[in-house]
Write an enzyme that holds these catalytic residues in place. Structure first.
Site, short mmCIF file in Angstrom:
data_model
loop_
_atom_site.label_atom_id
_atom_site.label_comp_id
_atom_site.label_asym_id
_atom_site.label_seq_id
_atom_site.Cartn_x
_atom_site.Cartn_y
_atom_site.Cartn_z
CE LYS A 122 -2.92 1.24 4.01
NZ LYS A 122 -2.13 2.55 3.66
CD GLU A 191 -6.07 7.98 8.17
OE1 GLU A 191 -4.93 6.82 6.96
OE2 GLU A 191 -5.78 7.65 9.22
O1 KIV Z 1 -0.87 2.45 8.39
C1 KIV Z 1 -2.34 1.90 8.92
O2 KIV Z 1 -2.44 1.58 10.46
C2 KIV Z 1 -3.23 2.17 8.04
C3 KIV Z 1 -4.67 2.41 8.21
C4 KIV Z 1 -5.40 3.22 9.08
C5 KIV Z 1 -5.36 2.57 7.22
O3 KIV Z 1 -3.22 3.00 7.12
#
Ligand code: KIV
Length: 273
Positions: A122, A191
């Protein structure tokens, strides 16, 4: 709409997630950073485990997500992967490992995939990191996007407040979501944005949209595990639902243990050889 039954699917893949969006089945996602927690979360039937860079906050005690390193993310991710038999495991590329240099982004993503055994990465951002995402996708690594409040840019935003309340930023976010879909991301995290905007984005793209503080109309929800369990105590955003109050429960158990050791109640005769 199908009834939730974790036993029905042997292993979650990007195709399974896409099919869930198409039939309107909500996707569940939680963070995990270590073997023991990941095993419980996987066993409970979660669809996606995110090895989030929020490990920087909840595991390492940093104020922001910026300090965590690629090596540290790989350590957490490998621990999680060893525990998981069903969930799809996504790992955050940490701050500084992909922005501005697509070659470095690819090297970082490949290290995560090779050294941890995770299933996807991600990245935070839209058009500004397009080249990095394309390069990673070209290597066959699935990419999840992350728009709205992107904590790696906290010093640019200046606050952790709700994003995209104004028309211009909302439109940019929709454009970014469409771009991420177009270049091949399999899903996007949104988010802390208004619920109506979350709905608009989920309806504008065909890939699954996972929200955290993005309202009830998106295709799935994600929370930080330590927040849901009530291990973090002082973090109380409106979007958070706490299912336990483990801070107090663990503190109580440890206090009783300390008391039992001090009073010589532990170990008793049955608890020794
Ligand atoms: O790092 C994380 O926990 C996240 C979530 C808030 C989606 O990116």
């Amino acid at each position: 709409m199908s009834v939730h039954n974790p036993q029905l699917v042997k292993r979650i893949t990007t195709h399974v997630l896409q099919a869930m969006k198409e039939r309107g089945e909500r996707i569940s996602m939680l963070t995990a950073y270590d073997y023991s927690m990941a095993k419980i979360v996987d066993d409970a039937g979660i669809d996606i485990i995110l090895v989030g860079d929020s490990a920087s906050n909840v595991m390492a005690g940093h104020e922001t997500t910026l300090p965590i390193t690629l090596d540290q993310m790989i350590y957490h991710a490998a621990s999680v992967v060893r525990a998981v038999s069903r969930a799809f495991v996504v790992v955050d590329l940490p701050f500084g490992s992909y922005q501005g240099n697509s070659k470095e982004a690819l090297v970082s993503a490949i290290r995560i995939m090779k050294e941890s055994g995770a299933h996807a990465v991600k990245l935070e951002g839209g058009i500004e990191i397009k080249e990095s995402i394309i390069r990673i996708l070209t290597a066959g690594v699935p990419v999840m996007g992350h728009l709205g409040l992107t904590p790696q840019s906290i010093y640019k935003f200046g606050t952790y407040g709700v994003r995209a309340k104004e028309e211009q930023e909302a439109q940019r976010l929709i454009d970014d979501a469409k771009l991420l879909e177009e270049i091949g991301c399999f899903s996007i995290v949104l988010e802390k944005i208004p619920a109506l905007l979350g709905k608009q984005v989920a309806e504008s793209v065909s890939i699954p949209i996972i929200g955290i503080g993005a309202g009830q109309h998106v295709d799935g929800q994600v929370l930080v595990l330590h927040d849901l369990l009530g291990i973090t105590k002082d973090f109380n955003p409106r979007f958070l639902r706490r299912y336990l109050n483990l801070y107090d429960d663990i503190k109580g158990a440890v206090s009783r243990y300390v008391e039992d050791v001090k009073t010589r109640d532990f170990p008793n005769e049955k608890e020794q050889y």
